[in-house]
Design a protein around this motif. Structure first.
Motif, PDB file in Angstrom:
ATOM      1  N   GLU A  22      -3.105 -17.530  28.428  1.00 56.94           N
ATOM      2  CA  GLU A  22      -2.195 -17.895  27.346  1.00 56.94           C
ATOM      3  C   GLU A  22      -0.736 -17.803  27.778  1.00 56.94           C
ATOM      4  O   GLU A  22       0.122 -17.378  27.036  1.00 56.94           O
ATOM      5  N   HIS A  28       1.514 -12.616  22.433  1.00 54.52           N
ATOM      6  CA  HIS A  28       0.745 -12.186  21.270  1.00 54.52           C
ATOM      7  C   HIS A  28      -0.515 -11.440  21.675  1.00 54.52           C
ATOM      8  O   HIS A  28      -0.929 -11.483  22.822  1.00 54.52           O
ATOM      9  N   THR A  30      -4.598 -10.995  20.259  1.00 56.11           N
ATOM     10  CA  THR A  30      -5.594 -11.679  19.447  1.00 56.11           C
ATOM     11  C   THR A  30      -6.517 -10.638  18.846  1.00 56.11           C
ATOM     12  O   THR A  30      -7.086  -9.814  19.573  1.00 56.11           O
ATOM     13  N   ARG A  39      -3.974 -14.340  15.590  1.00 56.20           N
ATOM     14  CA  ARG A  39      -2.968 -14.037  16.607  1.00 56.20           C
ATOM     15  C   ARG A  39      -1.790 -13.326  15.942  1.00 56.20           C
ATOM     16  O   ARG A  39      -1.321 -13.744  14.890  1.00 56.20           O
ATOM     17  N   ASP A  41       2.085 -12.010  16.814  1.00 55.83           N
ATOM     18  CA  ASP A  41       3.225 -12.132  17.730  1.00 55.83           C
ATOM     19  C   ASP A  41       3.692 -10.736  18.155  1.00 55.83           C
ATOM     20  O   ASP A  41       3.934  -9.878  17.301  1.00 55.83           O
TER      21      ASP A  41
END
Length: 92
Positions: A22, A28, A30, A39, A41
């Motif tokens: 990612e 972020h 998950t 998700r 931040d």
């Protein structure tokens, strides 16, 4: 290999992960529960998506994320050194 935040046993089957693939997304974590994913931040600790509903995530999971925020930032930065948490351009 993804980073897994160790959660208390009482939060099973919830998981909090930082995935390897990612790099281009905002930093972020998950949250995973069965087949659903949310998700969050790492810069703002806000949910990034409207679905699935954020109300479905137990407050205790978010408490664990907040408590481990510094560790999660360190792990993200180690996995994604070209996209560190503090690199966003809207910072003063």
């Amino acid at each position: 290999m993804p980073y897994d935040l160790a959660l208390p046993a009482r939060l099973t089957p919830w998981r909090v992960k930082i995935f390897d693939n990612e790099r281009v997304e905002a930093p972020h974590v998950t949250i995973v529960n069965k087949r659903r994913m949310w998700r969050v931040d790492l810069r703002t600790l806000e949910f990034m998506d409207s679905e699935p509903p954020r109300r479905d995530v137990p407050d205790d999971v978010m408490t664990e994320i907040r408590a481990a925020h510094a560790v999660l930032i360190r792990e993200w930065d180690a996995k994604h050194p070209t996209n560190p948490v503090d690199s966003h351009s809207d910072q003063p």
